[in-house]
Scaffold this motif. Structure first.
Motif, PDB file in Angstrom:
ATOM      1  N   GLY A  14       6.568   0.887  -4.267  1.00  0.00           N
ATOM      2  CA  GLY A  14       6.471   1.281  -5.648  1.00  0.00           C
ATOM      3  C   GLY A  14       5.020   1.567  -6.007  1.00  0.00           C
ATOM      4  O   GLY A  14       4.109   0.864  -5.557  1.00  0.00           O
ATOM      5  N   LEU A  15       4.799   2.592  -6.814  1.00  0.00           N
ATOM      6  CA  LEU A  15       3.457   2.927  -7.269  1.00  0.00           C
ATOM      7  C   LEU A  15       3.152   2.095  -8.507  1.00  0.00           C
ATOM      8  O   LEU A  15       3.731   2.321  -9.569  1.00  0.00           O
ATOM      9  N   ARG A  16       2.243   1.119  -8.380  1.00  0.00           N
ATOM     10  CA  ARG A  16       1.943   0.195  -9.458  1.00  0.00           C
ATOM     11  C   ARG A  16       0.446   0.240  -9.804  1.00  0.00           C
ATOM     12  O   ARG A  16      -0.399   0.374  -8.908  1.00  0.00           O
ATOM     13  N   PRO A  17       0.088   0.097 -11.088  1.00  0.00           N
ATOM     14  CA  PRO A  17      -1.323   0.232 -11.509  1.00  0.00           C
ATOM     15  C   PRO A  17      -2.323  -0.613 -10.736  1.00  0.00           C
ATOM     16  O   PRO A  17      -3.436  -0.134 -10.461  1.00  0.00           O
ATOM     17  N   PRO A  18      -2.014  -1.880 -10.354  1.00  0.00           N
ATOM     18  CA  PRO A  18      -3.035  -2.644  -9.620  1.00  0.00           C
ATOM     19  C   PRO A  18      -3.453  -2.011  -8.291  1.00  0.00           C
ATOM     20  O   PRO A  18      -4.502  -2.374  -7.744  1.00  0.00           O
ATOM     21  N   ILE A  23      -4.936   3.151  -3.343  1.00  0.00           N
ATOM     22  CA  ILE A  23      -4.123   4.271  -2.864  1.00  0.00           C
ATOM     23  C   ILE A  23      -4.895   5.577  -2.928  1.00  0.00           C
ATOM     24  O   ILE A  23      -4.818   6.420  -2.019  1.00  0.00           O
ATOM     25  N   LEU A  24      -5.686   5.743  -3.981  1.00  0.00           N
ATOM     26  CA  LEU A  24      -6.455   6.969  -4.116  1.00  0.00           C
ATOM     27  C   LEU A  24      -7.684   6.985  -3.209  1.00  0.00           C
ATOM     28  O   LEU A  24      -8.189   8.060  -2.858  1.00  0.00           O
ATOM     29  N   ALA A  25      -8.159   5.812  -2.822  1.00  0.00           N
ATOM     30  CA  ALA A  25      -9.397   5.732  -2.043  1.00  0.00           C
ATOM     31  C   ALA A  25      -9.219   6.151  -0.596  1.00  0.00           C
ATOM     32  O   ALA A  25     -10.147   6.697   0.022  1.00  0.00           O
ATOM     33  N   PRO A  27      -6.010   7.082   2.752  1.00  0.00           N
ATOM     34  CA  PRO A  27      -4.592   7.232   3.116  1.00  0.00           C
ATOM     35  C   PRO A  27      -3.956   5.877   3.416  1.00  0.00           C
ATOM     36  O   PRO A  27      -4.588   4.996   4.001  1.00  0.00           O
ATOM     37  N   GLN A  28      -2.689   5.733   3.020  1.00  0.00           N
ATOM     38  CA  GLN A  28      -1.959   4.485   3.225  1.00  0.00           C
ATOM     39  C   GLN A  28      -0.787   4.715   4.187  1.00  0.00           C
ATOM     40  O   GLN A  28      -0.200   5.807   4.206  1.00  0.00           O
ATOM     41  N   PRO A  29      -0.424   3.706   4.980  1.00  0.00           N
ATOM     42  CA  PRO A  29       0.663   3.860   5.956  1.00  0.00           C
ATOM     43  C   PRO A  29       2.038   3.739   5.308  1.00  0.00           C
ATOM     44  O   PRO A  29       2.837   2.842   5.609  1.00  0.00           O
ATOM     45  N   VAL A  30       2.316   4.639   4.376  1.00  0.00           N
ATOM     46  CA  VAL A  30       3.620   4.693   3.711  1.00  0.00           C
ATOM     47  C   VAL A  30       4.130   6.124   3.776  1.00  0.00           C
ATOM     48  O   VAL A  30       3.348   7.073   3.857  1.00  0.00           O
ATOM     49  N   ASP A  31       5.448   6.269   3.723  1.00  0.00           N
ATOM     50  CA  ASP A  31       6.068   7.589   3.798  1.00  0.00           C
ATOM     51  C   ASP A  31       6.369   8.185   2.431  1.00  0.00           C
ATOM     52  O   ASP A  31       6.549   9.397   2.311  1.00  0.00           O
ATOM     53  N   PHE A  32       6.450   7.320   1.416  1.00  0.00           N
ATOM     54  CA  PHE A  32       6.684   7.806   0.054  1.00  0.00           C
ATOM     55  C   PHE A  32       6.335   6.707  -0.931  1.00  0.00           C
ATOM     56  O   PHE A  32       6.207   5.536  -0.570  1.00  0.00           O
ATOM     57  N   PHE A  33       6.185   7.095  -2.188  1.00  0.00           N
ATOM     58  CA  PHE A  33       6.046   6.144  -3.280  1.00  0.00           C
ATOM     59  C   PHE A  33       7.182   6.364  -4.275  1.00  0.00           C
ATOM     60  O   PHE A  33       7.666   7.491  -4.454  1.00  0.00           O
ATOM     61  N   GLU A  34       7.588   5.269  -4.921  1.00  0.00           N
ATOM     62  CA  GLU A  34       8.574   5.350  -5.998  1.00  0.00           C
ATOM     63  C   GLU A  34       7.888   5.017  -7.314  1.00  0.00           C
ATOM     64  O   GLU A  34       7.116   4.057  -7.389  1.00  0.00           O
ATOM     65  N   ILE A  35       8.154   5.811  -8.347  1.00  0.00           N
ATOM     66  CA  ILE A  35       7.614   5.534  -9.679  1.00  0.00           C
ATOM     67  C   ILE A  35       8.726   5.078 -10.609  1.00  0.00           C
ATOM     68  O   ILE A  35       9.898   5.409 -10.410  1.00  0.00           O
ATOM     69  N   PRO A 255       1.055  -8.649  -5.672  1.00  0.00           N
ATOM     70  CA  PRO A 255      -0.023  -9.102  -4.781  1.00  0.00           C
ATOM     71  C   PRO A 255      -0.925  -7.938  -4.378  1.00  0.00           C
ATOM     72  O   PRO A 255      -0.673  -6.775  -4.739  1.00  0.00           O
ATOM     73  N   PRO A 256      -1.964  -8.211  -3.601  1.00  0.00           N
ATOM     74  CA  PRO A 256      -2.769  -7.123  -3.058  1.00  0.00           C
ATOM     75  C   PRO A 256      -1.902  -6.158  -2.244  1.00  0.00           C
ATOM     76  O   PRO A 256      -0.872  -6.544  -1.665  1.00  0.00           O
ATOM     77  N   LEU A 257      -2.355  -4.916  -2.203  1.00  0.00           N
ATOM     78  CA  LEU A 257      -1.595  -3.891  -1.489  1.00  0.00           C
ATOM     79  C   LEU A 257      -1.349  -4.285  -0.042  1.00  0.00           C
ATOM     80  O   LEU A 257      -0.279  -4.017   0.521  1.00  0.00           O
TER      81      LEU A 257
END
Length: 277
Positions: A14-18, A23-25, A27-35, A255-257
């Protein structure tokens, strides 16, 4: 209206504000985000700017909490217009919401309320799903709820109700395994019977999440790591759902990413162990 929805078998969060900054800084090892759709159904501001940047690098799924498909009125036209505008902006993998009602007469309870599993409720939910799918020109995904009460008038099991919704409307399913675990405990049915009663070929996404122990019931709080019982369900069902996306869902006590990425790695590993065993 399109009648089919292509599978997408990725692992996401899930894409969460914390976590925006991390995430913007890089690339993350995820295939998609859910909003959460409603958080971005706005005219402007930082959330939309962040979403645009995330969408440039990752597929995104839209998940709603206010469609109120089980209420007499269903979603309002203004709500659907704003939802459609967001959908057009980001071209999501899919759009989903819950089998529930959230308000009546224009008042939103901001809770996912249960509905009786009757033929009258079936007709109401099917009517609203048909309307939304026609408006959006795409199929919906419907998520199974976590529940704490049942109704004396029920004529369907929950898995039977969801199966019939798919048959009548052509919708797809978002299968929340934590909700299955919670409801099975609260109502005394078998989680395996529930899963075996669903048309698993209609599942396009899954949620893995945690819950809390109340005095006698389990409460779907989404504020804890995925527990052993939910991991066990995931291990059981993963071989039959290799066509579907899966994500770790955390909405409170976030928690932390890195911790959520570790849980996502566990989901990948368990799926690989059972699919390729």
């Amino acid at each position: 209206m399109p009648t089919s929805l292509a599978p997408f078998s990725g692992f996401g969060l899930g894409l969460r504000p914390p976590h925006y900054e991390a995430i913007l800084a890089s690339p993350q090892p995820v295939d998609f985000f859910e909003i959460i759709s409603e958080n971005f159904m706005i005219d402007g501001g930082r959330p939309l700017l962040v979403l645009d940047r995330v969408r440039a690098d990752y597929p995104v799924a839209m998940h709603g909490v206010s469609m109120s498909l089980g209420s007499p009125d269903g979603p309002g036209t203004d709500y659907l217009r704003r939802l459609h505008a967001l959908m057009t902006r980001i071209d999501p993998l899919w759009v989903s919401d819950h089998l529930c009602w959230t308000g009546v007469n224009g008042r939103n309870s901001h809770d996912l309320l249960p509905l009786p599993l009757t033929e009258e409720a079936m007709a109401t939910v099917c009517r609203h799903i048909d309307r939304v799918q026609t408006f959006l020109q795409r199929p919906l995904l419907i998520e199974n709820p976590s529940t704490y009460v049942t109704f004396a008038e029920d004529t369907y099991t929950e898995w039977g109700f969801l199966s019939e919704l798919c048959r009548r409307t052509g919708c797809y399913l978002l299968l929340d395994l934590n909700n299955v675990f919670v409801s099975a405990h609260n109502h005394g049915f078998s989680a395996q019977t529930y899963l075996n009663g669903l048309p698993l070929e209609r599942v396009r996404q899954m949620h893995l999440a945690g819950h809390s122990q109340g005095e006698t019931l389990l409460i779907d709080t989404h504020d804890a790591p995925v527990p052993d019982g939910v991991w066990a369900l995931w291990t059981e069902v993963a071989p039959r759902l290799s066509h579907a996306a899966v994500m770790i869902e955390r909405d409170d006590e976030i928690p932390p990413l890195s911790e959520l990425l570790s849980e996502l790695d566990t989901a990948r590993r368990l799926a690989s162990d059972v699919v390729y065993a």
